[in-house]
Structures are given as C-alpha cells and as structure tokens.
Design a protein around this motif. Structure first.
Motif, PDB file in Angstrom:
ATOM      1  N   VAL A  16       0.874  -1.101   0.393  1.00 29.34           N
ATOM      2  CA  VAL A  16       0.055   0.089   0.111  1.00 29.34           C
ATOM      3  C   VAL A  16       1.039   1.451   0.023  1.00 29.34           C
ATOM      4  O   VAL A  16       0.352   2.166  -0.739  1.00 29.34           O
ATOM      5  N   LEU A  17       1.788   1.262   0.652  1.00 31.52           N
ATOM      6  CA  LEU A  17       2.880   2.462   0.828  1.00 31.52           C
ATOM      7  C   LEU A  17       3.454   2.343  -0.623  1.00 31.52           C
ATOM      8  O   LEU A  17       3.557   3.456  -0.741  1.00 31.52           O
ATOM      9  N   GLY A  19       2.286   1.543  -3.305  1.00 33.46           N
ATOM     10  CA  GLY A  19       1.334   2.350  -3.962  1.00 33.46           C
ATOM     11  C   GLY A  19       1.117   4.233  -3.844  1.00 33.46           C
ATOM     12  O   GLY A  19       0.817   4.703  -5.385  1.00 33.46           O
ATOM     13  N   ALA A  20       0.881   4.177  -2.451  1.00 32.63           N
ATOM     14  CA  ALA A  20       0.857   5.332  -2.099  1.00 32.63           C
ATOM     15  C   ALA A  20       1.675   6.666  -2.888  1.00 32.63           C
ATOM     16  O   ALA A  20       2.101   7.269  -3.653  1.00 32.63           O
ATOM     17  N   SER A  21       3.710   6.243  -2.677  1.00 33.13           N
ATOM     18  CA  SER A  21       3.579   7.048  -3.115  1.00 33.13           C
ATOM     19  C   SER A  21       4.413   7.083  -4.527  1.00 33.13           C
ATOM     20  O   SER A  21       4.844   7.888  -5.253  1.00 33.13           O
ATOM     21  N   ARG A  23       1.534   7.027  -6.458  1.00 33.55           N
ATOM     22  CA  ARG A  23       0.908   7.785  -6.896  1.00 33.55           C
ATOM     23  C   ARG A  23       1.360   9.777  -7.129  1.00 33.55           C
ATOM     24  O   ARG A  23       0.357   9.635  -6.985  1.00 33.55           O
ATOM     25  N   GLN A  24       2.319   9.677  -5.831  1.00 36.44           N
ATOM     26  CA  GLN A  24       2.510  11.079  -5.314  1.00 36.44           C
ATOM     27  C   GLN A  24       3.640  11.453  -6.386  1.00 36.44           C
ATOM     28  O   GLN A  24       3.553  12.950  -6.507  1.00 36.44           O
ATOM     29  N   ALA A 206      10.435   5.998   1.110  1.00 39.18           N
ATOM     30  CA  ALA A 206       8.384   6.383   0.568  1.00 39.18           C
ATOM     31  C   ALA A 206       9.091   7.737   0.821  1.00 39.18           C
ATOM     32  O   ALA A 206       8.961   8.956  -0.249  1.00 39.18           O
ATOM     33  N   THR A 207       9.292   8.703   1.630  1.00 39.64           N
ATOM     34  CA  THR A 207      10.139   9.765   2.126  1.00 39.64           C
ATOM     35  C   THR A 207      10.295  10.650   1.765  1.00 39.64           C
ATOM     36  O   THR A 207      10.467  11.643   0.871  1.00 39.64           O
ATOM     37  N   ARG A 210      10.145  11.174  -2.435  1.00 45.19           N
ATOM     38  CA  ARG A 210       9.690  12.605  -2.841  1.00 45.19           C
ATOM     39  C   ARG A 210      10.427  13.563  -3.518  1.00 45.19           C
ATOM     40  O   ARG A 210       9.748  14.493  -3.732  1.00 45.19           O
TER      41      ARG A 210
END
Length: 348
Positions: A16-17, A19-21, A23-24, A206-207, A210
């Motif tokens: 999930v993490l 996928g969120a990364s 999408r951003q 993930a951080t 970005r």
C-alpha cells in the motif's frame, strides 16, 4: 479461523505504501526507482518471513531470503546517491556494481552456508556507514533535492541508515541465538526486530523518494568560475534579489550553482561560512521573508502566498515559517495587523 502471520500484514501495508508513493509522483519529477524497489523488496522479505516462521515453509525460501536481504542496503545507497550527485554512468551499470553483495551471498549459498548471516550483517553495516558518510555535510549533501524538501529528505535518509544498523543488530542477535541457544528466541526476534526495521526503512525510502527533483538537460561543457566566499555570496544575493530564483519550487543546490556558474560545493561553503546556515535554510529564509511581506501587504490567502514564494506543501511551509519567525503565518498576519491598529490609534 485461518492463521495470518504478522509478516503478511506488514507485506500488505508495504505494498500500500508503494502504491501511495507511486501515485504521488508527478510528470516532471522522475521516480527514484531504487528507493521504490527497496519498498517492494521489503514487502517480498516480509512475505518470505511469514511463510517460513508462520507456516514452516522452507525449500526455496532458504535461498531467496538471504539473497533478497542482500539487495536492501545497495538499493538504499543507490537511491540516496540519486539525491546527492549526478552520475554519468547509467543507473543499470551502478546497480550491476552494487549487485556484488547479492552475488557474494549466492556464492556462499552454493559453497559455504555458515558465514551467510554474518556476511549480511557486514553488508548492512557497510552500506549504513557509507550512507552516513554521504550525509556528513548535512542537508547540503542533497544537491539534487529541492530546498523545500531537503530537511525531511535528510532526516529520512538518516532514519534509513539507522534502520540498516538496527537490522544488522537484530541479525547479529539471531545469529547468536541460532548458534548458542538453538534458535529459541529467533521467531520473536524475526517477527518484531526484522519486520520493524523493514517498515522503518520502507517509510524512510518513501519519504526520501518524494524529494527527487525535476529532470533537466545538463550542459557538461558549461564553464565554472572560482571565487572567494565574499564574491560567491554577493553573486548568490544578487541572484536572489534580482531574479527571485527562490520562487522556483524545484530549485536545488546543483541548479543554483549552474545558474551562478560556480561549483556547488563553493556555493555551499560560502553560505555556511558567511551565515552559519546551510543552503536550504538560506533559500527558505528568502522565501519566508517575501511571505511575511505578502501576509502584511496583501489579503492573499496563506496557501496562495505559499505557492507564490516557492513552497509546495503546507507542512514544509509552516515548519520553515515557524523556524524563522517562531509563529504560524496566521499568527504573523494577526500580530502585524494588531500592531498597525495600535500605531494608528496612538498616532497624533
């Protein structure tokens, strides 16, 4: 009711993490593929851990787990270098170079299995130290990260290095437990220690992912000049005052240095020596200074001002605004408005 190992839950959360990364990611900013791959590898390791310690599955897992684990530190390191320096070598070539730890583990699996655990510990320790050395100059080491995101990216990278060290410590305890105590404490150590380190490492990845800056064409033949600190700082101040380059949300140390025509390290050293601040603090303070003016002189919304001066996220804007002024943007506006009313009231 079927038993679901904690490792499976962790694997799902990491997916999930991931996928969120993904999408951003914007169209202009390229993906930091090594850091995103690190999240996937961590999810795969969590899945393998659940199969082994939750259901007792052995077989291929005994080979896949150590080889996959050996891929984690190199992916973290290569991902960090994408924020630290530009490399003319293709990413594929660099990944091949850093695949050597995995090759070493494969060789040990085929010839001598006993030292595999300690070999993994050394791999994790070595890459953790290498990442810390890359970060020894602070946020200025992140030449390719936008100034707005340099602080959270720097903190995330340090967090990732600590997660690698923590994982090495857990693996050391597992090795001792398997050798001297017949693996009595290994399952809980794996469940709590290794899974925790994978989660922490993935969140940090993930951080940091970005913070990848927008791509741009590099002119390798562009001339560079060497000035003293005063001349360099004067050139930087002129660039800030006349061209307002700090309004560029994707501005980073590398891009600023090219605009000035001087080496990035020279810009960093000059600002550090003259102001006692790193470059991201210096640039963000120019942004905050203009934001303060706009808050007082206009009725623009705080969010509109945030974008106008070069910030992209409220959290980063509020953090830097509070660091500089010790209050929030709204508190600043209200204080200045109140001071203006009092001045008018007492004006003879």
């Amino acid at each position: 009711m079927p038993f679901v190992p904690l490792s499976f839950v962790v694997a799902i959360l990491l997916l999930v993490l991931f996928g969120a990364s993904v999408r951003q990611l914007g169209e202009e900013r390229p993906a930091n593929r090594p850091l995103l791959a690190l999240i996937l590898v961590s999810a795969f390791l969590s899945l393998l851990s659940g199969l082994r310690w939750g259901y007792g599955v052995q077989g291929a897992i005994m080979y896949l787990a150590p080889v996959s684990a050996a891929a984690v530190p190199p992916l973290a390191y290569v991902g960090v270098t994408k924020l630290v320096r530009r490399s003319r070598a293709p990413l594929a070539n660099r990944l091949i170079l850093h695949a050597l730890p995995m090759v070493a583990i494969v060789v040990l699996l085929a010839t001598w299995r006993d030292p595999i655990d300690m070999a993994l510990v050394l791999i994790f320790l070595g890459y953790a130290v290498a990442i810390l050395l890359l970060m020894r100059t602070g946020t200025d080491a992140l030449r390719l990260a936008p100034f707005e995101e340099a602080v959270p990216a720097y903190q995330a990278i340090l967090f990732a290095a600590l997660a690698l060290l923590f994982s090495a410590a857990v693996d050391t305890f597992v090795f001792v437990d398997m050798t001297w105590m017949r693996g009595e404490h290994t399952p809980p150590l794996i469940a709590v220690g290794n899974l925790a380190s994978l989660v922490l490492l993935s969140i940090a990845a993930a951080t940091a992912s970005r913070s990848q800056s927008a791509t741009e064409t590099i002119d390798a033949t562009a001339p560079t000049e060497t000035y003293g600190d005063k001349e360099t700082l004067a050139a930087v101040e002129t660039l800030m005052a006349m061209k307002h380059v700090y309004r560029d949300a994707d501005l980073n140390l590398d891009r600023m240095a090219r605009k000035l025509g001087v080496p990035a390290r020279q810009v960093s050293v000059a600002i550090n020596r003259a102001t006692g601040k790193n470059v991201s603090q210096y640039v963000n303070e120019h942004r905050i200074a203009e934001a303060c003016e706009l808050l007082v002189e206009t009725d623009k919304a705080v969010t509109e001002i945030m974008f106008e001066v070069g910030f992209q996220t409220k959290s980063n804007f509020n953090r830097e605004f509070r660091r500089v002024t010790e209050m929030s943007p709204l508190e600043w506006r209200e204080q200045k408005a109140r001071a203006a009313r009092i001045a008018i009231k007492h004006d003879p």
